[in-house]
Design a protein around this motif. Structure first.
Motif, PDB file in Angstrom:
ATOM      1  N   THR A  66       0.840  -1.208   0.000  1.00  0.00           N
ATOM      2  CA  THR A  66       0.000   0.000   0.000  1.00  0.00           C
ATOM      3  C   THR A  66       0.870   1.251   0.000  1.00  0.00           C
ATOM      4  O   THR A  66       0.634   2.187  -0.778  1.00  0.00           O
ATOM      5  CB  THR A  66      -0.935  -0.011   1.230  1.00  0.00           C
ATOM      6  OG1 THR A  66      -1.915  -1.041   1.048  1.00  0.00           O
ATOM      7  CG2 THR A  66      -1.644   1.327   1.391  1.00  0.00           C
ATOM      8  N   VAL A  75       0.705   3.726  -3.118  1.00  0.00           N
ATOM      9  CA  VAL A  75      -0.006   4.997  -2.931  1.00  0.00           C
ATOM     10  C   VAL A  75       0.959   6.170  -2.737  1.00  0.00           C
ATOM     11  O   VAL A  75       0.704   7.270  -3.229  1.00  0.00           O
ATOM     12  CB  VAL A  75      -0.981   4.897  -1.729  1.00  0.00           C
ATOM     13  CG1 VAL A  75      -1.692   6.220  -1.490  1.00  0.00           C
ATOM     14  CG2 VAL A  75      -1.988   3.770  -1.948  1.00  0.00           C
ATOM     15  N   LYS A 116      -4.456   9.761   1.815  1.00  0.00           N
ATOM     16  CA  LYS A 116      -4.761   9.299   3.180  1.00  0.00           C
ATOM     17  C   LYS A 116      -6.000   8.407   3.187  1.00  0.00           C
ATOM     18  O   LYS A 116      -6.033   7.375   3.870  1.00  0.00           O
ATOM     19  CB  LYS A 116      -4.973  10.511   4.103  1.00  0.00           C
ATOM     20  CG  LYS A 116      -3.706  11.318   4.342  1.00  0.00           C
ATOM     21  CD  LYS A 116      -3.985  12.573   5.166  1.00  0.00           C
ATOM     22  CE  LYS A 116      -2.775  13.501   5.162  1.00  0.00           C
ATOM     23  NZ  LYS A 116      -3.049  14.777   5.857  1.00  0.00           N
ATOM     24  N   GLN A 117      -7.019   8.796   2.422  1.00  0.00           N
ATOM     25  CA  GLN A 117      -8.228   7.960   2.342  1.00  0.00           C
ATOM     26  C   GLN A 117      -7.892   6.567   1.826  1.00  0.00           C
ATOM     27  O   GLN A 117      -8.388   5.563   2.337  1.00  0.00           O
ATOM     28  CB  GLN A 117      -9.249   8.618   1.400  1.00  0.00           C
ATOM     29  CG  GLN A 117      -9.904   9.855   1.967  1.00  0.00           C
ATOM     30  CD  GLN A 117     -10.756  10.596   0.932  1.00  0.00           C
ATOM     31  OE1 GLN A 117     -10.384  10.660  -0.240  1.00  0.00           O
ATOM     32  NE2 GLN A 117     -11.870  11.167   1.363  1.00  0.00           N
ATOM     33  N   GLN A 118      -7.031   6.534   0.827  1.00  0.00           N
ATOM     34  CA  GLN A 118      -6.657   5.255   0.223  1.00  0.00           C
ATOM     35  C   GLN A 118      -5.901   4.370   1.221  1.00  0.00           C
ATOM     36  O   GLN A 118      -6.180   3.175   1.361  1.00  0.00           O
ATOM     37  CB  GLN A 118      -5.786   5.526  -1.019  1.00  0.00           C
ATOM     38  CG  GLN A 118      -5.488   4.306  -1.873  1.00  0.00           C
ATOM     39  CD  GLN A 118      -6.719   3.788  -2.600  1.00  0.00           C
ATOM     40  OE1 GLN A 118      -7.736   4.486  -2.676  1.00  0.00           O
ATOM     41  NE2 GLN A 118      -6.646   2.557  -3.075  1.00  0.00           N
ATOM     42  N   ILE A 119      -4.959   4.981   1.921  1.00  0.00           N
ATOM     43  CA  ILE A 119      -4.168   4.229   2.907  1.00  0.00           C
ATOM     44  C   ILE A 119      -5.068   3.682   4.016  1.00  0.00           C
ATOM     45  O   ILE A 119      -4.983   2.511   4.391  1.00  0.00           O
ATOM     46  CB  ILE A 119      -3.062   5.133   3.506  1.00  0.00           C
ATOM     47  CG1 ILE A 119      -2.009   5.439   2.440  1.00  0.00           C
ATOM     48  CG2 ILE A 119      -2.417   4.490   4.727  1.00  0.00           C
ATOM     49  CD1 ILE A 119      -1.059   6.568   2.827  1.00  0.00           C
ATOM     50  N   VAL A 120      -5.937   4.546   4.545  1.00  0.00           N
ATOM     51  CA  VAL A 120      -6.821   4.116   5.640  1.00  0.00           C
ATOM     52  C   VAL A 120      -7.744   3.000   5.165  1.00  0.00           C
ATOM     53  O   VAL A 120      -7.955   1.996   5.862  1.00  0.00           O
ATOM     54  CB  VAL A 120      -7.623   5.326   6.178  1.00  0.00           C
ATOM     55  CG1 VAL A 120      -8.817   4.871   7.016  1.00  0.00           C
ATOM     56  CG2 VAL A 120      -6.714   6.234   6.998  1.00  0.00           C
ATOM     57  N   ALA A 121      -8.282   3.135   3.952  1.00  0.00           N
ATOM     58  CA  ALA A 121      -9.177   2.101   3.426  1.00  0.00           C
ATOM     59  C   ALA A 121      -8.435   0.771   3.271  1.00  0.00           C
ATOM     60  O   ALA A 121      -8.925  -0.282   3.683  1.00  0.00           O
ATOM     61  CB  ALA A 121      -9.756   2.555   2.082  1.00  0.00           C
ATOM     62  N   GLU A 122      -7.235   0.829   2.699  1.00  0.00           N
ATOM     63  CA  GLU A 122      -6.508  -0.425   2.428  1.00  0.00           C
ATOM     64  C   GLU A 122      -5.994  -1.100   3.703  1.00  0.00           C
ATOM     65  O   GLU A 122      -6.097  -2.321   3.844  1.00  0.00           O
ATOM     66  CB  GLU A 122      -5.347  -0.155   1.460  1.00  0.00           C
ATOM     67  CG  GLU A 122      -5.830   0.270   0.079  1.00  0.00           C
ATOM     68  CD  GLU A 122      -4.748   0.211  -0.979  1.00  0.00           C
ATOM     69  OE1 GLU A 122      -3.699  -0.424  -0.748  1.00  0.00           O
ATOM     70  OE2 GLU A 122      -4.930   0.823  -2.055  1.00  0.00           O
ATOM     71  N   ASP A 149      -8.351  14.780   9.499  1.00  0.00           N
ATOM     72  CA  ASP A 149      -7.943  14.176   8.222  1.00  0.00           C
ATOM     73  C   ASP A 149      -6.844  13.128   8.421  1.00  0.00           C
ATOM     74  O   ASP A 149      -6.526  12.376   7.495  1.00  0.00           O
ATOM     75  CB  ASP A 149      -7.396  15.253   7.267  1.00  0.00           C
ATOM     76  CG  ASP A 149      -8.482  15.797   6.353  1.00  0.00           C
ATOM     77  OD1 ASP A 149      -9.668  15.448   6.540  1.00  0.00           O
ATOM     78  OD2 ASP A 149      -8.151  16.583   5.455  1.00  0.00           O
ATOM     79  N   GLY A 190     -12.360   2.589   8.473  1.00  0.00           N
ATOM     80  CA  GLY A 190     -12.006   2.535   7.062  1.00  0.00           C
ATOM     81  C   GLY A 190     -12.055   3.861   6.328  1.00  0.00           C
ATOM     82  O   GLY A 190     -11.810   3.917   5.125  1.00  0.00           O
ATOM     83  N   LEU A 249     -11.537   8.499   6.748  1.00  0.00           N
ATOM     84  CA  LEU A 249     -11.012   9.580   7.578  1.00  0.00           C
ATOM     85  C   LEU A 249     -12.113  10.075   8.525  1.00  0.00           C
ATOM     86  O   LEU A 249     -13.298  10.102   8.147  1.00  0.00           O
ATOM     87  CB  LEU A 249     -10.522  10.732   6.704  1.00  0.00           C
ATOM     88  CG  LEU A 249      -9.487  10.370   5.625  1.00  0.00           C
ATOM     89  CD1 LEU A 249      -9.000  11.643   4.918  1.00  0.00           C
ATOM     90  CD2 LEU A 249      -8.307   9.604   6.209  1.00  0.00           C
TER      91      LEU A 249
END
Lengths: 67, 67, 67, 67, 67, 67
Positions: free
Chosen positions: B28, B32, C18-24, E50, E56, E58
């Motif tokens: 990841t 990313v 950040k959204q991508q990292i948190v989701a993954e 943020d 999953g 922010l």
């Protein structure tokens, strides 16, 4: 969304003491900041006194007066 | 230069699961953020359920329904 | 009850990243360990390159080749 | 008020090595920043090589060449 | 030798609230574990919404209902 | 694979002081434990004195004698 990490020396802390600490820390955050208990996580790390340095020496040595 | 600290409850996580987590977290960050794998460190702490407070109680108690 | 602390250098990471990292990261923990998303917290610390030491020097210096 | 958390792999580090590290880290903070030893705490976490991810794999695997 | 790291979202916490939290956490450790106040350090990190992932996404998105 | 997190109060620490600390901490780990510099990461967090609790009060108050 509070998260707490508590580090203490490993000194035979009991389950009852841990329960009391977790309950009180959570109550403080609920009362003072309006946080939700179900968003509050607390991790307790019990650290061997050989792994805790204080005042330039290991806590084991500090306590036994080997200063 | 990423560093990750993952804290989870000690629930018999296997080597294979740890390998999978480390591989995916690293991928990841590479994908990313363009980070280098050899600059990416991940420390996994497995925490006894008596040492993890949640919702004002110990996770051990939370799970056994002693609420 | 997973908790993740991710430390990265402050390099203009976007909200979308950040959204991508948190989701993954969350998906990995759900899939590999069966964790619940609503018990999973991730704190991202963006660290100034003057405050990240690597290989005995500040990352700012490491990157500008002042080695 | 310095606090240091040092994470290293669990590789049979001795008491003498820990004493040396704690003494030197504290001296550095006293000399460079003028900190007081009695306000300086250092926690050493020794991490199993199966729990330390590096370059996308577990350190145990990295070391045995399973790359 | 307790050390506490409290991470909360950056929501305009006041000095008075921080004083109250520090006083109460310290009192809990003194009363329950017999710790000395002058050995007790508490670091409060206020984290941008943020930079705090929950469930999953922010926290900023979680709060605005962009779920 | 050492990782160090140093937390200090935000007191105008200079780049030169950070360079010195990073260099010395790394040298200590290389000399005492045989660690590789390129595997050694150090993150410095400078904490506002209103966010550092000591002896039951904020460090700002502790220093101004509001005890």
């Amino acid at each position: 969304m509070p998260y707490i990490n508590l580090k203490i020396t490993k000194d035979g802390v009991t389950r009852e003491q841990k329960q009391q600490i977790v309950a009180e820390f959570t109550q403080t955050l609920v009362r003072v900041l309006g946080k939700k208990p179900e968003h509050t996580h607390i991790v307790i790390d019990e650290v061997d006194t050989d792994n805790w340095g204080f005042a330039g020496m290991l806590t084991t040595d500090y306590r036994t007066g080997k200063r």
